[in-house]
Design a protein around this motif. Sequence first.
Motif, PDB file in Angstrom:
ATOM      1  N   ASP A  18      41.223  21.548 -20.878  1.00  9.34           N
ATOM      2  CA  ASP A  18      40.818  22.510 -19.848  1.00  9.34           C
ATOM      3  C   ASP A  18      39.517  22.054 -19.193  1.00  9.34           C
ATOM      4  OD1 ASP A  18      40.405  24.715 -18.234  1.00  9.34           O
ATOM      5  OD2 ASP A  18      40.297  26.144 -19.851  1.00  9.34           O
ATOM      6  N   GLY A  19      38.614  21.493 -19.959  1.00  6.06           N
ATOM      7  CA  GLY A  19      37.427  20.856 -19.399  1.00  6.06           C
ATOM      8  C   GLY A  19      36.395  21.763 -18.787  1.00  6.06           C
ATOM      9  N   ASP A  20      36.356  23.023 -19.155  1.00  2.65           N
ATOM     10  CA  ASP A  20      35.346  23.918 -18.586  1.00  2.65           C
ATOM     11  C   ASP A  20      33.929  23.473 -18.932  1.00  2.65           C
ATOM     12  OD1 ASP A  20      37.192  25.486 -17.288  1.00  2.65           O
ATOM     13  OD2 ASP A  20      37.306  26.985 -18.874  1.00  2.65           O
ATOM     14  N   ASP A  21      33.787  22.727 -20.021  1.00  8.85           N
ATOM     15  CA  ASP A  21      32.467  22.219 -20.414  1.00  8.85           C
ATOM     16  C   ASP A  21      32.260  20.770 -19.966  1.00  8.85           C
ATOM     17  OD1 ASP A  21      31.884  24.632 -21.703  1.00  8.85           O
ATOM     18  OD2 ASP A  21      32.932  23.979 -23.509  1.00  8.85           O
ATOM     19  N   GLY A  22      33.107  20.291 -19.076  1.00  9.08           N
ATOM     20  CA  GLY A  22      33.021  18.918 -18.594  1.00  9.08           C
ATOM     21  C   GLY A  22      34.032  18.037 -19.308  1.00  9.08           C
ATOM     22  N   LEU A  23      34.569  17.081 -18.576  1.00  5.66           N
ATOM     23  CA  LEU A  23      35.572  16.175 -19.116  1.00  5.66           C
ATOM     24  C   LEU A  23      35.232  14.744 -18.739  1.00  5.66           C
ATOM     25  CD1 LEU A  23      39.209  17.507 -18.548  1.00  5.66           C
ATOM     26  CD2 LEU A  23      38.168  16.823 -20.680  1.00  5.66           C
ATOM     27  N   CYS A  24      35.667  13.822 -19.570  1.00  3.11           N
ATOM     28  CA  CYS A  24      35.492  12.405 -19.294  1.00  3.11           C
ATOM     29  C   CYS A  24      36.854  11.737 -19.363  1.00  3.11           C
ATOM     30  CB  CYS A  24      34.547  11.770 -20.313  1.00  3.11           C
ATOM     31  SG  CYS A  24      32.877  12.445 -20.252  1.00  3.11           S
ATOM     32  N   ASP A  25      36.998  10.668 -18.596  1.00  5.89           N
ATOM     33  CA  ASP A  25      38.243   9.918 -18.683  1.00  5.89           C
ATOM     34  C   ASP A  25      38.222   9.026 -19.916  1.00  5.89           C
ATOM     35  OD1 ASP A  25      36.729   7.662 -18.051  1.00  5.89           O
ATOM     36  OD2 ASP A  25      37.450   7.543 -15.989  1.00  5.89           O
ATOM     37  N   SER A  26      39.243   8.193 -20.101  1.00  6.80           N
ATOM     38  CA  SER A  26      39.359   7.387 -21.314  1.00  6.80           C
ATOM     39  C   SER A  26      38.242   6.349 -21.452  1.00  6.80           C
ATOM     40  CB  SER A  26      40.725   6.696 -21.360  1.00  6.80           C
ATOM     41  OG  SER A  26      40.889   5.883 -20.219  1.00  6.80           O
ATOM     42  N   SER A  27      37.579   6.017 -20.351  1.00  7.26           N
ATOM     43  CA  SER A  27      36.466   5.067 -20.423  1.00  7.26           C
ATOM     44  C   SER A  27      35.115   5.756 -20.607  1.00  7.26           C
ATOM     45  CB  SER A  27      36.437   4.193 -19.158  1.00  7.26           C
ATOM     46  OG  SER A  27      36.131   4.988 -18.025  1.00  7.26           O
ATOM     47  N   GLY A  28      35.105   7.090 -20.680  1.00  4.12           N
ATOM     48  CA  GLY A  28      33.868   7.838 -20.883  1.00  4.12           C
ATOM     49  C   GLY A  28      33.191   8.280 -19.600  1.00  4.12           C
ATOM     50  N   LYS A  29      33.787   7.964 -18.443  1.00  9.71           N
ATOM     51  CA  LYS A  29      33.220   8.355 -17.150  1.00  9.71           C
ATOM     52  C   LYS A  29      33.534   9.831 -16.877  1.00  9.71           C
ATOM     53  CE  LYS A  29      33.617   7.332 -12.246  1.00  9.71           C
ATOM     54  NZ  LYS A  29      34.385   6.608 -11.224  1.00  9.71           N
ATOM     55  N   LYS A  30      32.501  10.580 -16.436  1.00  6.26           N
ATOM     56  CA  LYS A  30      32.689  12.012 -16.156  1.00  6.26           C
ATOM     57  C   LYS A  30      33.648  12.194 -14.982  1.00  6.26           C
ATOM     58  CE  LYS A  30      30.169  16.280 -15.435  1.00  6.26           C
ATOM     59  NZ  LYS A  30      30.953  17.121 -16.277  1.00  6.26           N
ATOM     60  N   ILE A  31      34.585  13.103 -15.165  1.00 14.99           N
ATOM     61  CA  ILE A  31      35.564  13.415 -14.124  1.00 14.99           C
ATOM     62  C   ILE A  31      34.892  14.341 -13.102  1.00 14.99           C
ATOM     63  CG2 ILE A  31      37.756  14.582 -13.682  1.00 14.99           C
ATOM     64  CD1 ILE A  31      38.676  13.609 -16.429  1.00 14.99           C
ATOM     65  N   PRO A  32      35.066  14.063 -11.798  1.00 19.06           N
ATOM     66  CA  PRO A  32      34.322  14.818 -10.781  1.00 19.06           C
ATOM     67  C   PRO A  32      34.719  16.277 -10.606  1.00 19.06           C
ATOM     68  CG  PRO A  32      35.827  13.260  -9.745  1.00 19.06           C
ATOM     69  CD  PRO A  32      35.872  12.999 -11.218  1.00 19.06           C
ATOM     70  N   ARG A  33      35.901  16.673 -11.054  1.00 19.04           N
ATOM     71  CA  ARG A  33      36.275  18.079 -10.883  1.00 19.04           C
ATOM     72  C   ARG A  33      37.262  18.519 -11.954  1.00 19.04           C
ATOM     73  NH1 ARG A  33      41.010  19.244  -7.840  1.00 19.04           N
ATOM     74  NH2 ARG A  33      42.136  17.376  -7.301  1.00 19.04           N
ATOM     75  N   ASP A  34      37.334  19.806 -12.139  1.00 19.13           N
ATOM     76  CA  ASP A  34      38.217  20.428 -13.117  1.00 19.13           C
ATOM     77  C   ASP A  34      39.623  20.509 -12.528  1.00 19.13           C
ATOM     78  OD1 ASP A  34      39.340  21.939 -15.139  1.00 19.13           O
ATOM     79  OD2 ASP A  34      38.131  23.717 -14.776  1.00 19.13           O
ATOM     80  N   LEU A  35      40.606  19.961 -13.229  1.00 27.90           N
ATOM     81  CA  LEU A  35      41.979  19.973 -12.738  1.00 27.90           C
ATOM     82  C   LEU A  35      42.891  20.904 -13.518  1.00 27.90           C
ATOM     83  CD1 LEU A  35      42.461  16.120 -12.405  1.00 27.90           C
ATOM     84  CD2 LEU A  35      42.032  17.726 -10.566  1.00 27.90           C
ATOM     85  N   VAL A  36      42.413  21.415 -14.652  1.00 26.71           N
ATOM     86  CA  VAL A  36      43.287  22.143 -15.568  1.00 26.71           C
ATOM     87  C   VAL A  36      42.721  23.531 -15.866  1.00 26.71           C
ATOM     88  CG1 VAL A  36      44.275  22.147 -17.898  1.00 26.71           C
ATOM     89  CG2 VAL A  36      44.072  19.996 -16.645  1.00 26.71           C
ATOM     90  N   GLN A  37      43.614  24.507 -15.912  1.00 26.32           N
ATOM     91  CA  GLN A  37      43.269  25.841 -16.378  1.00 26.32           C
ATOM     92  C   GLN A  37      44.194  26.128 -17.559  1.00 26.32           C
ATOM     93  OE1 GLN A  37      41.085  27.901 -16.471  1.00 26.32           O
ATOM     94  NE2 GLN A  37      41.647  29.999 -16.161  1.00 26.32           N
ATOM     95  N   PHE A  38      43.621  26.232 -18.753  1.00 24.31           N
ATOM     96  CA  PHE A  38      44.399  26.554 -19.946  1.00 24.31           C
ATOM     97  C   PHE A  38      44.068  27.960 -20.398  1.00 24.31           C
ATOM     98  CE2 PHE A  38      44.502  27.066 -24.553  1.00 24.31           C
ATOM     99  CZ  PHE A  38      45.871  26.975 -24.733  1.00 24.31           C
ATOM    100  N   VAL A  39      45.109  28.724 -20.706  1.00 23.97           N
ATOM    101  CA  VAL A  39      44.938  30.095 -21.179  1.00 23.97           C
ATOM    102  C   VAL A  39      45.893  30.320 -22.356  1.00 23.97           C
ATOM    103  CG1 VAL A  39      45.163  32.526 -20.562  1.00 23.97           C
ATOM    104  CG2 VAL A  39      44.350  30.904 -18.873  1.00 23.97           C
ATOM    105  N   PRO A  40      45.377  30.729 -23.528  1.00 21.02           N
ATOM    106  CA  PRO A  40      46.264  31.073 -24.638  1.00 21.02           C
ATOM    107  C   PRO A  40      46.878  32.465 -24.421  1.00 21.02           C
ATOM    108  CG  PRO A  40      43.976  31.197 -25.342  1.00 21.02           C
ATOM    109  CD  PRO A  40      43.971  30.737 -23.916  1.00 21.02           C
TER     110      PRO A  40
END
Length: 91
Positions: A18-40
Amino acid sequence: IIIVGVGDSSFDAMTKLDGDDGLCDSSGKKIPRDLVQFVPFSRFSGNQTLLAQEVLYEIPTQLVECMKLLGKKPNPPNMVDLQTMMRPVES
């Protein structure tokens, strides 16, 4: 991307995705925007209104971020004549 988790799993991986706290790609680079909304699903105990609000909550921000990254600006607003809109339809 909207993901609704159904069942009794912990969904730790989905929460991370979900990446609400920030996400990185497989190389460790920060992704520029949130693409996923996860809800249980289980968190809403059958309250469809709250589930819908939570599922759709991030979409406006995600859309604006995407358009900014693409260099797109919104069109100017269309002016609407409310008097014309509210006039009864003639049969």
